[in-house]
Design an enzyme around this catalytic site. Structure first.
Site, PDB file in Angstrom:
ATOM      1  N   LYS A   1      17.708  -0.834 -13.938  1.00 55.74           N
ATOM      2  CA  LYS A   1      16.772   0.008 -13.482  1.00 55.74           C
ATOM      3  C   LYS A   1      17.110   0.694 -12.218  1.00 55.74           C
ATOM      4  O   LYS A   1      16.847  -0.254 -11.270  1.00 55.74           O
ATOM      5  CB  LYS A   1      15.405  -0.507 -13.507  1.00 55.74           C
ATOM      6  CG  LYS A   1      14.074   0.371 -13.411  1.00 55.74           C
ATOM      7  CD  LYS A   1      12.886  -0.210 -12.829  1.00 55.74           C
ATOM      8  CE  LYS A   1      12.859  -0.479 -11.431  1.00 55.74           C
ATOM      9  NZ  LYS A   1      12.812   0.552 -10.737  1.00 55.74           N
TER      10      LYS A   1
ATOM     11  N   GLU B   1      12.512   4.023  -8.277  1.00 58.84           N
ATOM     12  CA  GLU B   1      11.975   5.391  -8.805  1.00 58.84           C
ATOM     13  C   GLU B   1      12.296   6.232  -7.781  1.00 58.84           C
ATOM     14  O   GLU B   1      12.135   7.700  -8.195  1.00 58.84           O
ATOM     15  CB  GLU B   1      10.479   4.879  -8.746  1.00 58.84           C
ATOM     16  CG  GLU B   1       9.839   4.288  -7.734  1.00 58.84           C
ATOM     17  CD  GLU B   1      10.072   2.894  -7.754  1.00 58.84           C
ATOM     18  OE1 GLU B   1      10.794   2.110  -8.109  1.00 58.84           O
ATOM     19  OE2 GLU B   1       8.978   2.198  -7.018  1.00 58.84           O
TER      20      GLU B   1
ATOM     21  N   GLY C   1      16.388  -5.821  -3.148  1.00 55.87           N
ATOM     22  CA  GLY C   1      15.376  -4.974  -2.488  1.00 55.87           C
ATOM     23  C   GLY C   1      14.572  -5.957  -1.556  1.00 55.87           C
ATOM     24  O   GLY C   1      15.349  -6.715  -0.960  1.00 55.87           O
ATOM     25  N   SER C   2      13.373  -5.767  -1.667  1.00 56.50           N
ATOM     26  CA  SER C   2      12.600  -6.584  -0.472  1.00 56.50           C
ATOM     27  C   SER C   2      12.383  -7.972  -0.771  1.00 56.50           C
ATOM     28  O   SER C   2      12.565  -8.428  -2.287  1.00 56.50           O
ATOM     29  CB  SER C   2      11.098  -5.992  -0.479  1.00 56.50           C
ATOM     30  OG  SER C   2      10.325  -5.949  -1.696  1.00 56.50           O
ATOM     31  N   THR C   3      12.160  -8.810   0.036  1.00 53.95           N
ATOM     32  CA  THR C   3      11.826 -10.164   0.142  1.00 53.95           C
ATOM     33  C   THR C   3      10.722 -10.548  -0.991  1.00 53.95           C
ATOM     34  O   THR C   3      10.766 -11.396  -1.609  1.00 53.95           O
ATOM     35  CB  THR C   3      12.069 -10.996   1.337  1.00 53.95           C
ATOM     36  OG1 THR C   3      13.243 -10.773   1.855  1.00 53.95           O
ATOM     37  CG2 THR C   3      11.486 -12.483   1.260  1.00 53.95           C
TER      38      THR C   3
ATOM     39  N   VAL D   1       9.513  -8.544  -3.179  1.00 49.95           N
ATOM     40  CA  VAL D   1       9.593  -8.440  -4.540  1.00 49.95           C
ATOM     41  C   VAL D   1      10.841  -9.466  -5.239  1.00 49.95           C
ATOM     42  O   VAL D   1      10.295  -9.857  -6.232  1.00 49.95           O
ATOM     43  CB  VAL D   1      10.052  -6.799  -5.074  1.00 49.95           C
ATOM     44  CG1 VAL D   1      10.657  -6.696  -6.399  1.00 49.95           C
ATOM     45  CG2 VAL D   1       8.801  -5.762  -4.315  1.00 49.95           C
ATOM     46  N   GLY D   2      11.231  -9.737  -4.216  1.00 49.32           N
ATOM     47  CA  GLY D   2      12.421 -10.947  -4.630  1.00 49.32           C
ATOM     48  C   GLY D   2      11.687 -12.186  -5.147  1.00 49.32           C
ATOM     49  O   GLY D   2      12.069 -12.904  -6.203  1.00 49.32           O
TER      50      GLY D   2
ATOM     51  N   GLU E   1      19.592 -10.150  -3.477  1.00 50.41           N
ATOM     52  CA  GLU E   1      19.921  -9.684  -2.313  1.00 50.41           C
ATOM     53  C   GLU E   1      18.786  -8.982  -1.520  1.00 50.41           C
ATOM     54  O   GLU E   1      18.318  -8.052  -2.069  1.00 50.41           O
ATOM     55  CB  GLU E   1      21.147  -8.726  -2.575  1.00 50.41           C
ATOM     56  CG  GLU E   1      22.037  -8.611  -1.322  1.00 50.41           C
ATOM     57  CD  GLU E   1      21.455  -7.762  -0.190  1.00 50.41           C
ATOM     58  OE1 GLU E   1      20.709  -7.910   0.629  1.00 50.41           O
ATOM     59  OE2 GLU E   1      22.038  -6.790  -0.425  1.00 50.41           O
TER      60      GLU E   1
ATOM     61  N   CYS F   1      19.732  -3.432   4.604  1.00 49.04           N
ATOM     62  CA  CYS F   1      19.111  -4.861   4.699  1.00 49.04           C
ATOM     63  C   CYS F   1      19.956  -5.465   5.650  1.00 49.04           C
ATOM     64  O   CYS F   1      19.851  -6.574   6.242  1.00 49.04           O
ATOM     65  CB  CYS F   1      19.549  -5.480   3.357  1.00 49.04           C
ATOM     66  SG  CYS F   1      20.950  -5.283   2.658  1.00 49.04           S
TER      67      CYS F   1
ATOM     68  N   GLN G   1       7.519   4.333   3.638  1.00 49.91           N
ATOM     69  CA  GLN G   1       8.683   3.717   4.502  1.00 49.91           C
ATOM     70  C   GLN G   1       8.481   4.407   5.837  1.00 49.91           C
ATOM     71  O   GLN G   1       8.299   3.928   6.846  1.00 49.91           O
ATOM     72  CB  GLN G   1       9.859   3.848   4.058  1.00 49.91           C
ATOM     73  CG  GLN G   1      10.355   3.320   2.892  1.00 49.91           C
ATOM     74  CD  GLN G   1      10.335   1.682   3.106  1.00 49.91           C
ATOM     75  OE1 GLN G   1      10.673   1.311   4.115  1.00 49.91           O
ATOM     76  NE2 GLN G   1       9.920   1.078   1.969  1.00 49.91           N
TER      77      GLN G   1
ATOM     78  N   GLU H   1      11.071  -6.992   9.354  1.00 51.13           N
ATOM     79  CA  GLU H   1      12.115  -6.079   9.023  1.00 51.13           C
ATOM     80  C   GLU H   1      11.538  -4.755   9.282  1.00 51.13           C
ATOM     81  O   GLU H   1      10.679  -4.486   8.382  1.00 51.13           O
ATOM     82  CB  GLU H   1      12.615  -6.583   7.605  1.00 51.13           C
ATOM     83  CG  GLU H   1      13.870  -5.477   7.243  1.00 51.13           C
ATOM     84  CD  GLU H   1      14.168  -5.828   5.842  1.00 51.13           C
ATOM     85  OE1 GLU H   1      13.594  -5.929   4.825  1.00 51.13           O
ATOM     86  OE2 GLU H   1      15.590  -5.757   5.447  1.00 51.13           O
TER      87      GLU H   1
HETATM   88  P1  ADP Z   1      11.909  -1.494  -0.857  1.00 51.18           P
HETATM   89  O1  ADP Z   1      10.644  -2.142  -0.309  1.00 51.18           O
HETATM   90  O2  ADP Z   1      13.038  -1.265  -0.281  1.00 51.18           O
HETATM   91  O3  ADP Z   1      11.228   0.043  -1.738  1.00 51.18           O
HETATM   92  P2  ADP Z   1      11.323  -2.708  -3.401  1.00 51.18           P
HETATM   93  O4  ADP Z   1      11.541  -4.297  -3.406  1.00 51.18           O
HETATM   94  O5  ADP Z   1      10.009  -2.358  -3.340  1.00 51.18           O
HETATM   95  O6  ADP Z   1      12.186  -2.295  -2.184  1.00 51.18           O
HETATM   96  O7  ADP Z   1      12.072  -2.104  -4.675  1.00 51.18           O
HETATM   97  C1  ADP Z   1      13.681  -2.321  -4.853  1.00 51.18           C
HETATM   98  C2  ADP Z   1      13.446  -2.373  -6.547  1.00 51.18           C
HETATM   99  O8  ADP Z   1      12.485  -3.286  -7.017  1.00 51.18           O
HETATM  100  C3  ADP Z   1      13.222  -1.126  -7.185  1.00 51.18           C
HETATM  101  O9  ADP Z   1      13.967  -0.675  -8.145  1.00 51.18           O
HETATM  102  C4  ADP Z   1      11.538  -1.338  -7.536  1.00 51.18           C
HETATM  103  O10 ADP Z   1      11.216  -0.433  -8.544  1.00 51.18           O
HETATM  104  C5  ADP Z   1      11.669  -2.548  -7.775  1.00 51.18           C
HETATM  105  N1  ADP Z   1      10.418  -3.442  -7.909  1.00 51.18           N
HETATM  106  C6  ADP Z   1       9.371  -2.926  -7.240  1.00 51.18           C
HETATM  107  N2  ADP Z   1       8.401  -4.009  -7.392  1.00 51.18           N
HETATM  108  C7  ADP Z   1       8.780  -4.595  -8.468  1.00 51.18           C
HETATM  109  C8  ADP Z   1       8.243  -5.633  -9.372  1.00 51.18           C
HETATM  110  N3  ADP Z   1       6.929  -6.037  -9.248  1.00 51.18           N
HETATM  111  N4  ADP Z   1       8.964  -6.209 -10.281  1.00 51.18           N
HETATM  112  C9  ADP Z   1      10.037  -5.938 -10.778  1.00 51.18           C
HETATM  113  N5  ADP Z   1      10.781  -4.832  -9.881  1.00 51.18           N
HETATM  114  C10 ADP Z   1      10.169  -4.143  -8.903  1.00 51.18           C
END
Ligand code: ADP
Length: 511
Positions: free
Chosen positions: A204, A207, A257-259, A261-262, A280, A314, A361, A411
């Protein structure tokens, strides 16, 4: 036309004549649908979502919005494509490598279009897309193409009555969720090692930036990958992303992506089928600049580290600790250096600095810049938005930053350089490590001894010495602490995409 450019490593080079991109028109963007089984599908929900050009805030086009049902369909396709006896599973390993090389050839063929799409969708300067993102993407495919026939197990000696060996098998269906800051490069970092090891994929894109991934979908089909081996689901995180993280038939998920969401991904993986997870995540990356360094080089490298990709990395060098005796001069030169940055239309080859990705952002970065001013850091340069209704933020330099300030702890993911001062080496290392993150760090010194002892003491997955953002496909990349788990790139990434099977054969007779 030839331009003077700079490589990611800061080496000035004469850039060869470029076909300056024609603006991509909406009708030129051919791929906006969901890619499953090498076919283009509309979303099960019937919904689409817009993707915007952050430089103009104008909609580029609408894209099909994948959700749980589409992820389910993609997983079914990926599972069938990877099952025993399938063309992909039976393919000889050299042919697998050839497919990856073919994909690299096609990415090279479409390099201008891909770089243009990347710039339109992310706002990053075209020359950076063309040279750094495309170069990295092609090298990643070619590097892993060379590994397909070198995935080897071992034999172990136990005693004469046994023959024992290990086989490195594919993990299965690999999910991947990628961010918007390096959409094409992150796509390649995920698919290339996974395919090398014989896995199938459901990926994926973010967006905000689905377009280059979808174009590569068409190249995957053209290269001749069997249907279902790579499936691409454009869509949102909490819907399509969450469906990947919690899917019972996905065997591994790789996330950048972000910590925050990780953490959600790891939780969803644990609560569903305990799928393997590599993450990561964020960073609050320290640079330690000693008085004996090559000062101008340290100024340029740390600043490139802070502002590269509008600070949306990052790996951003967001805490620069400078030895007290050279502090004032370092700050002065950093301000001088920042004046060379050219903000403007990302498609213009002169532009070196574009807009932030979106309003969310932008607001977060502006809030942190305000906090820096309010908490007593000294604003040396920038510090404001550009224009009324735009996503451009001036490259910003704060000096006299203290460890307790928000800009030194959080960050920022924007073009903000924080310069702190230090007296003692021991204290500097302690302060550098005093964060939940552990992604990258850097040391600037001409003393080999200092470089080695300080880098040994830094708790990060990467330490750069007298350079910054020096990433190579051959070198593992990833973090410790809350910057993530696992490694991407290099040979190390292969372990993340293989399951080790031990086979123990009892011999009927020992002679
Ligand atoms: P950023 O803060 O840099 O936008 P995110 O961690 O929000 O990074 O997004 C990185 C990726 O994680 C994107 O593809 C986003 O759609 C996806 N994402 C965001 N929220 C979720 C979630 N709850 N579950 C799975 N993937 C997610």
């Amino acid at each position: 036309m030839a331009h003077n450019g700079t490589t990611q490593n800061g080496v000035a080079e004469e850039i060869p004549a470029l076909p300056f991109p024609e603006p991509v028109k909406v009708q030129d963007i051919r791929h906006t649908k969901i890619f499953i089984n090498n076919e283009w599908l509309t979303s099960s929900s019937g919904r689409t979502f817009p993707t915007f050009n952050p430089a103009t805030c104008v909609k580029i086009c609408d894209v099909e919005e994948g959700d749980k049902e589409d992820v389910d369909n993609a997983v079914k396709a990926a599972k069938a494509a990877g099952q025993r006896g399938s063309p992909w599973r039976k393919m000889d390993v050299s042919s697998r490598g050839k497919l990856l090389h073919m994909l690299a050839d096609l990415v090279e063929r479409d390099r201008v279009l891909l770089a243009t799409l990347e710039t339109l969708d992310t706002g990053k300067p075209f020359l950076q897309s063309f040279f750094i993102d495309l170069d990295g993407s092609i090298k990643t495919l070619r590097y892993y193409a060379g590994w397909t026939d070198k995935i080897q197990g071992k034999t172990m000696h136990v005693d004469e009555s046994f023959m024992c060996l290990t086989k490195h098998e594919p993990v299965g269906v690999c999910g991947a969720i990628i961010p918007w800051n390096f959409p094409l490069l992150m796509f390649m970092w995920k698919i290339a090692p996974a395919l090398t090891c014989g896995n199938t994929i459901v990926i994926k894109p973010a967006e905000q930036t689905p377009l280059t991934a979808l174009h590569v979908g068409s190249l995957i089909k053209e290269a001749g990958f069997p249907p279902g081996v790579v499936n691409i689901i454009p869509g949102f995180g909490p819907t399509a992303g969450a469906a990947i993280a919690s899917h019972m038939d996905i065997d591994k998920v790789a996330f950048t992506g972000s910590t925050e969401v990780g953490q959600l991904i790891k939780e969803a993986a644990a609560k569903s089928n305990l799928k393997r997870v590599t993450l990561e995540l964020g960073g609050k990356n320290p640079c330690i600049v000693f008085a004996d360094c090559d000062l101008q080089m340290a100024v340029e490298e740390t600043q490139r580290g802070a502002f590269y990709n509008q600070g949306q990395c990052c790996t951003a060098a967001s805490r620069v600790f400078v030895e007290e005796t050279i502090y004032d001069e370092f700050v002065r030169r950093s301000v001088e250096n920042a004046k060379k940055i050219v903000m403007g239309d990302p498609l213009d080859p002169q532009t070196t600095h574009g807009p932030q990705i979106d309003q969310q952002q932008f607001d977060k970065i502006m809030d942190l810049i305000e906090s820096g001013k309010n908490e007593g850091a000294r604003l040396e340069y920038g510090g404001a938005a550009v224009g009324e209704k735009s996503l451009f933020i001036q490259p910003t330099i704060f000096s006299e930053v203290k460890d307790h300030m928000r800009i030194a702890k959080e960050e920022i993911f924007g073009p903000v350089q924080c310069i702190l001062s230090f007296k003692s080496q021991r204290k500097a290392v302690e302060r550098a490590n005093s964060t939940q993150y552990g992604l990258v760090s850097a040391v600037f010194t001409t003393s080999m001894d200092k470089a080695l002892s300080v880098s040994a003491a830094l708790d990060t997955g990467t330490v750069w010495i007298n350079c910054y953002n020096n990433l190579h496909v051959q070198i593992p990349f990833g973090g410790c602490k809350m910057s993530g788990n696992g490694r991407e790139l290099g040979e190390y990434a292969l372990a993340e995409y293989t399951e080790v099977k031990a086979m123990i054969i009892k011999l009927s007779e020992t002679l």
